[in-house]
Design an enzyme around this catalytic site. Sequence first.
Site, mmCIF file in Angstrom:
data_model
loop_
_atom_site.group_PDB
_atom_site.id
_atom_site.type_symbol
_atom_site.label_atom_id
_atom_site.label_comp_id
_atom_site.label_asym_id
_atom_site.label_seq_id
_atom_site.Cartn_x
_atom_site.Cartn_y
_atom_site.Cartn_z
ATOM 1 N N SER A 141 0.846 -1.183 0.000
ATOM 2 C CA SER A 141 0.000 0.000 0.000
ATOM 3 C C SER A 141 0.881 1.233 0.000
ATOM 4 O O SER A 141 2.033 1.186 0.466
ATOM 5 C CB SER A 141 -0.893 0.009 1.248
ATOM 6 O OG SER A 141 -1.502 1.266 1.447
ATOM 7 N N TYR A 154 -0.689 -0.612 9.997
ATOM 8 C CA TYR A 154 -0.952 -0.974 8.602
ATOM 9 C C TYR A 154 0.263 -0.653 7.730
ATOM 10 O O TYR A 154 0.662 -1.460 6.877
ATOM 11 C CB TYR A 154 -2.183 -0.199 8.127
ATOM 12 C CG TYR A 154 -2.648 -0.505 6.733
ATOM 13 C CD1 TYR A 154 -3.307 -1.706 6.457
ATOM 14 C CD2 TYR A 154 -2.493 0.415 5.711
ATOM 15 C CE1 TYR A 154 -3.771 -1.981 5.171
ATOM 16 C CE2 TYR A 154 -2.953 0.159 4.432
ATOM 17 C CZ TYR A 154 -3.587 -1.042 4.169
ATOM 18 O OH TYR A 154 -4.050 -1.306 2.899
ATOM 19 N N LYS A 158 2.414 -3.348 5.588
ATOM 20 C CA LYS A 158 2.471 -3.248 4.134
ATOM 21 C C LYS A 158 3.900 -3.049 3.625
ATOM 22 O O LYS A 158 4.272 -3.560 2.563
ATOM 23 C CB LYS A 158 1.560 -2.113 3.653
ATOM 24 C CG LYS A 158 0.077 -2.429 3.782
ATOM 25 C CD LYS A 158 -0.263 -3.755 3.123
ATOM 26 C CE LYS A 158 -1.753 -3.986 2.967
ATOM 27 N NZ LYS A 158 -2.053 -5.316 2.383
#
Length: 295
Positions: A141, A154, A158
Amino acid sequence: MIDFTGQVAIVTGAGAGLGRSHALGLAARGARVVVNDMGQGADAVAREIESAGGQAIAHHADVSDEAMVSDMVAHTIDRWGRIDALVNNAGILRDKTFAKMDMADFRKVIDVHLIGSANCCHAVWSIMRAQGFGRIVLTASGSGLYGNFGQANYGAAKAAMVGLMNVLHIEGARYDIRVNTLAPTAATAMTKGLLPEAALDLLQPETITPGVLFLLGKDAPSRTILSAGAGTFAVTQIRETQGALIEGDITPEAVAAQWDQITDATDVENIENAFAQTRKYALRAAKAKGIALDW
C-alpha cells in the site's frame, strides 16, 4: 493473450472489493479459483464464478491461522491437484494515531497482513517448487511505501511485503516462481469514508485487477512493485545513491559535512541484494586504501 486455462489460483480476502475483482478476473480467463474469505462473501463470489461458467470453491480460512491455511491448500490440491497462482489480498484496518494505539491492534494488523501472507506463501511454496512454476502477488500500500497518518500498524505491515517479496524472488527464481507486489489505491470497504465520493467512483477495483493478471501471467516480471489506481500503473523502485566514502576519522560531523554528496541522486542504482550492497561498500573502501580485494 494472458490466459489461465488449466491453472489454479488462490485469492485471499476475495469475498468483496479488490479480492473479488481479482477472483472474477482470473476465472474469466480460465483459472479455477479458490475464493478465500472469512465471511459469507466467499460463497457468493464462488457462486458468481460458477454461474458464469467457471470453476470455483470457497474456503473460510483465517489467513493468520497456519493450520487453517494448510487446510485450504490441502483442499485445493485434493480438488485440482496443483496451485499455480496465489494472490495475497486479505487485510484489515485498525487505524488510530500511534500515541493512542492499543498494541493488540498493532499485532492484529501485522498478523493478518504479514503473517497471513507468509502463511499462505509457505503453504504453497513446496508445491510451486515441485511444479517448477508459480506466481505470487503480495499486496502492499502507499501507506507502507510512503506513510499515512494514523496507520503505523498498517504501514509497517504493508512495507514488510516488499522485504518478503525481495527474498522470495531470490529463493524462487530457479523454480520459475515469480513474486511481485501490488500497491493499490482502490475504493473498497476499507477506504470508504476516507476519500471523497467522486474519487471513489474513479478508484474502482476493476481498474486495478488487470495489473494483477499481468503479474500472474507466464511472462510476468519478478521483484516488481506495481502501484495502481484509477487506470494508472506505475513501478515503485527502491534505489540507492552512490553515496560518499568518508576517509580518515568517520565521525558524525564527517557525515554531516558530506551530506550533500551522500544524498546526491545522480547515478542512483538498483541494488540486486543485500550482499551486493556489502560488496559495493567493501570494494570502495579497499580501492581508497590501495588494497587489492578479489571480490
